[in-house]
Design a protein around this motif. Structure first.
Motif, PDB file in Angstrom:
ATOM      1  N   ALA A   1       5.214  13.440  -7.913  1.00 32.63           N
ATOM      2  CA  ALA A   1       5.031  12.044  -8.341  1.00 32.63           C
ATOM      3  C   ALA A   1       5.781  11.174  -7.344  1.00 32.63           C
ATOM      4  N   GLU A   2       5.383  11.309  -6.055  1.00 34.81           N
ATOM      5  CA  GLU A   2       6.135  10.700  -4.948  1.00 34.81           C
ATOM      6  C   GLU A   2       5.678   9.287  -4.624  1.00 34.81           C
ATOM      7  N   GLY A   3       4.417   8.983  -4.960  1.00 36.40           N
ATOM      8  CA  GLY A   3       3.869   7.675  -4.580  1.00 36.40           C
ATOM      9  C   GLY A   3       4.659   6.553  -5.230  1.00 36.40           C
TER      10      GLY A   3
ATOM     11  N   GLY B   1       0.808  -1.214   0.000  1.00 33.33           N
ATOM     12  CA  GLY B   1       0.000   0.000   0.000  1.00 33.33           C
ATOM     13  C   GLY B   1       0.837   1.258   0.000  1.00 33.33           C
ATOM     14  N   LYS B   2       0.436   2.230  -0.820  1.00 34.73           N
ATOM     15  CA  LYS B   2       1.035   3.566  -0.767  1.00 34.73           C
ATOM     16  C   LYS B   2       0.532   4.264   0.479  1.00 34.73           C
ATOM     17  N   GLY B   3       1.459   4.696   1.324  1.00 36.08           N
ATOM     18  CA  GLY B   3       1.080   5.359   2.563  1.00 36.08           C
ATOM     19  C   GLY B   3       1.709   6.731   2.686  1.00 36.08           C
TER      20      GLY B   3
ATOM     21  N   CYS C   1      -5.741  11.822   2.383  1.00 31.00           N
ATOM     22  CA  CYS C   1      -6.230  10.522   1.891  1.00 31.00           C
ATOM     23  C   CYS C   1      -5.171   9.747   1.132  1.00 31.00           C
ATOM     24  N   ASP C   2      -3.938  10.309   1.052  1.00 27.31           N
ATOM     25  CA  ASP C   2      -2.954   9.697   0.165  1.00 27.31           C
ATOM     26  C   ASP C   2      -2.292   8.449   0.765  1.00 27.31           C
ATOM     27  N   MET C   3      -2.799   8.045   1.926  1.00 24.34           N
ATOM     28  CA  MET C   3      -2.343   6.783   2.530  1.00 24.34           C
ATOM     29  C   MET C   3      -3.451   5.733   2.468  1.00 24.34           C
TER      30      MET C   3
ATOM     31  N   ALA D   1      -2.822   2.086  -4.526  1.00 22.50           N
ATOM     32  CA  ALA D   1      -2.256   3.419  -4.375  1.00 22.50           C
ATOM     33  C   ALA D   1      -3.194   4.491  -4.909  1.00 22.50           C
ATOM     34  N   THR D   2      -3.306   5.577  -4.152  1.00 21.46           N
ATOM     35  CA  THR D   2      -3.938   6.790  -4.684  1.00 21.46           C
ATOM     36  C   THR D   2      -2.866   7.466  -5.524  1.00 21.46           C
ATOM     37  N   LEU D   3      -2.632   6.911  -6.716  1.00 22.85           N
ATOM     38  CA  LEU D   3      -1.393   7.250  -7.421  1.00 22.85           C
ATOM     39  C   LEU D   3      -1.499   8.438  -8.357  1.00 22.85           C
TER      40      LEU D   3
ATOM     41  N   PHE E   1       0.591  12.554   4.134  1.00 21.66           N
ATOM     42  CA  PHE E   1       0.120  13.827   3.577  1.00 21.66           C
ATOM     43  C   PHE E   1       0.960  14.142   2.351  1.00 21.66           C
ATOM     44  N   ASP E   2       0.285  14.530   1.273  1.00 31.07           N
ATOM     45  CA  ASP E   2       0.982  14.836   0.022  1.00 31.07           C
ATOM     46  C   ASP E   2       0.816  16.312  -0.316  1.00 31.07           C
ATOM     47  N   SER E   3       1.795  17.105   0.114  1.00 27.70           N
ATOM     48  CA  SER E   3       1.755  18.538  -0.236  1.00 27.70           C
ATOM     49  C   SER E   3       2.228  18.741  -1.671  1.00 27.70           C
TER      50      SER E   3
HETATM   51 ZN    ZN Z   1       0.511  11.296  -3.716  1.00 29.51          ZN
END
Ligand code: ZN
Ligand code: BES
Ligand code: MN
Length: 491
Positions: A344-346, A260-262, A283-285, A369-371, A265-267
């Motif tokens: 594009a960190e996920g 899982g992509k965790g 929600c990016d986790m 992943a919320t990719l 927080f994705d700023s």
């Molecule tokens: Zn993300």
């Protein structure tokens, strides 16, 4: 900083069996098929009010359109206080119908305190779907308002399922609670749920279970060569983690690994998102939370399989120590990646997490992943994008999703796209050439880290988090794919 604690105790009292004293029932929930006459099953209630239901149905005031809900006061003190009539429609109810109709019925009652609520339409639902009714009832009771001083969902003191077996009730409870576990973690604010507190939550969750939990902190991640996970987390005051959950109840068989992509927080990092795009990025986790939810269900149900759950956890932030555009990272696998967009960190986090997955010599790897926003452009808000290097494996996942009524759709992985992730400086770069096909180029990046192992990538960016409520659930986290993956693992 001391954060407020959410009042997240969704302990609904679920029971099987009926009561002889109808007057102790606050709300009786019954089903009404879409037909012109009252079904015989409602005859007794009909007699309570001098054929009141017959008159209402025959005059068209009370209808059985699927999903239509009608609340009626009962005009006598010998019956239940209220009747909630659920429209069942014309055709047979699917598993999804059983889940959503029960959820919508219960959710419609949470506006005020209630005592005993009885769900009496199980006879209209195939026995194999009875557990889905219970799961639906529980997910209705969990919402996103974790920090309202006055709870916005007022839970009934008891939800009874008169014609269910204890087995189906227990199974439904586990499924509902597992979905809610995933949703709750997603709904928690990012100052509460960050990599270390996510890991702690998982440790506590599995404390009294057969599932073992191992957490890699930043030092261990460095020792393990997880430089990609560390790079994404390098701008944050909250260091990254990797969580490994092991459910090994399947003898000698090679395991399934769920990844899982965790990103808690994705700023966007230095490629900072505008506020509108950042607003829901707690929600990016959701991918990682889904893995926790599935592992929880496997553990509680004692499923005889070997399954490993991996959560790659990092917070993508802006600071003087953030990873930068033009940086080259040597991943755990040895492959180098050029960072051309820190948002594009996920995929960067997943690069190392998938490499850890490979070490278990799995028979299948499924990542969630919320990719990409691009996947939402392609498929809309409610559909999971699926990409694979193994069509047979994806067919299995698709068939499990169809059984649960969760929507997934395959996007192509033609070799044609491969060139788009080649870098001039490193082995690969973390964005494609421009934004077209962005969900696929992201998957193409990931494919580099699974080698030939059977792998399915599920992009849940759209369906993991809802901006609008539905009759059967609140807005916010949805817990999408928990049911599908559980079904697939059990099959
Ligand atoms: Zn993300
Ligand atoms: N977490 C986002 C994707 C996302 C968007 C999830 C909307 C849920 C809702 C991801 O990390 C991201 O920012 N992706 C970029 C990739 C791009 C920079 C190549 C995107 O989709 O714009
Ligand atoms: Mn991002």
């Amino acid at each position: 900083m001391k954060m407020p604690e959410s009042n997240f105790d969704v302990s609904v009292n679920l029971t099987v069996g009926s009561t002889d004293q109808a007057s102790t029932i606050d709300v009786l929930i019954v089903g009404l098929p879409d037909q012109d006459s009252l079904p015989p099953s409602l005859g007794e209630l009909d007699r309570l009010g001098g054929s009141w239901l017959t008159r209402l149905v025959e005059s068209g005031q009370l209808r059985g359109n699927r999903g239509e809900l009608t609340t009626l006061g009962v005009p006598t003190d010998t019956g239940p206080k209220m009747l909630l009539v659920v429209g069942l429609g014309e055709s047979e109810l699917s598993r999804l119908d059983a889940f959503e109709l029960t959820a919508a019925a219960i959710r419609s009652l949470l506006d005020r305190p209630r005592g005993r609520v009885e769900v009496r339409f199980a006879d209209e639902v195939a026995t194999e779907h009875h557990d889905a009714m219970v799961a639906g009832a529980l997910t209705a009771c969990e919402g996103q308002a974790l920090y309202r001083s006055e709870p916005s969902l007022k839970l009934p003191t008891e939800i009874a399922f008169p014609n269910l077996s204890q087995e189906q009730l227990d199974r439904g409870r586990v499924i509902g609670e597992s979905i809610n576990q995933a949703r709750r973690m997603v709904n928690e604010p990012p100052a509460v749920l960050y990599p270390a507190s996510f890991a702690k939550t998982v440790i506590n969750l599995f404390a009294d279970s057969e599932t073992s939990v191992e957490v890699w902190d930043e030092n261990r991640l460095a020792d393990e060569g997880c430089r990609a996970i560390l790079a994404v987390g390098s701008g944050s005051a909250r260091p990254p983690r990797l969580v490994i959950m092991s459910h090994l109840c399947g003898g000698d068989e090679p395991p399934i690994v769920l990844v899982g992509k965790g990103v808690t927080f994705d700023s966007g990092g230095l490629s900072l998102k505008p506020s509108d795009a950042m607003i829901d990025m707690k929600c990016d986790m959701a991918g990682a939370a889904t893995v926790v939810g599935v592992m929880h269900a496997l553990s509680c149900l004692g499923i005889q399989r070997n399954v490993i759950g991996l959560c790659g956890l990092a917070e993508n932030m802006v600071s003087g120590t953030s990873y930068k555009l033009g940086d080259v990272i040597k991943t755990r696998s040895g492959k180098t990646i050029e960072i051309l967009n820190t948002d594009a960190e996920g995929r960067v986090v997943l690069a190392d997490t998938l490499d850890v997955a490979k070490a278990f010599q799995p028979r299948a790897i499924i990542d969630l992943a919320t990719l990409t926003g691009a996947c939402m452009v392609a498929l809309g808000r409610d559909v999971v994008g699926a990409m694979t290097n193994n069509t047979d494996l994806l067919k299995q996942i698709e068939s499990a999703a169809a059984g649960e009524g969760e929507l997934i759709w395959e996007l192509p992985m033609f070799r044609h796209y491969d060139d788009q992730v080649k870098s001039k400086v490193a082995d690969i770069k973390n964005i494609g050439d421009g934004r077209w096909g962005g969900a696929i180029t992201a998957a193409k990046f990931l494919e580099n880290f699974v080698d030939e192992l059977p792998w399915v990538h599920l992009d849940i960016a759209g369906p993991a988090f809802a901006d609008q409520p539905k009759p059967h659930r609140d807005a916010g986290a949805t817990g999408v794919m928990v049911r599908t993956l559980l079904r697939w693992i059990e099959s």
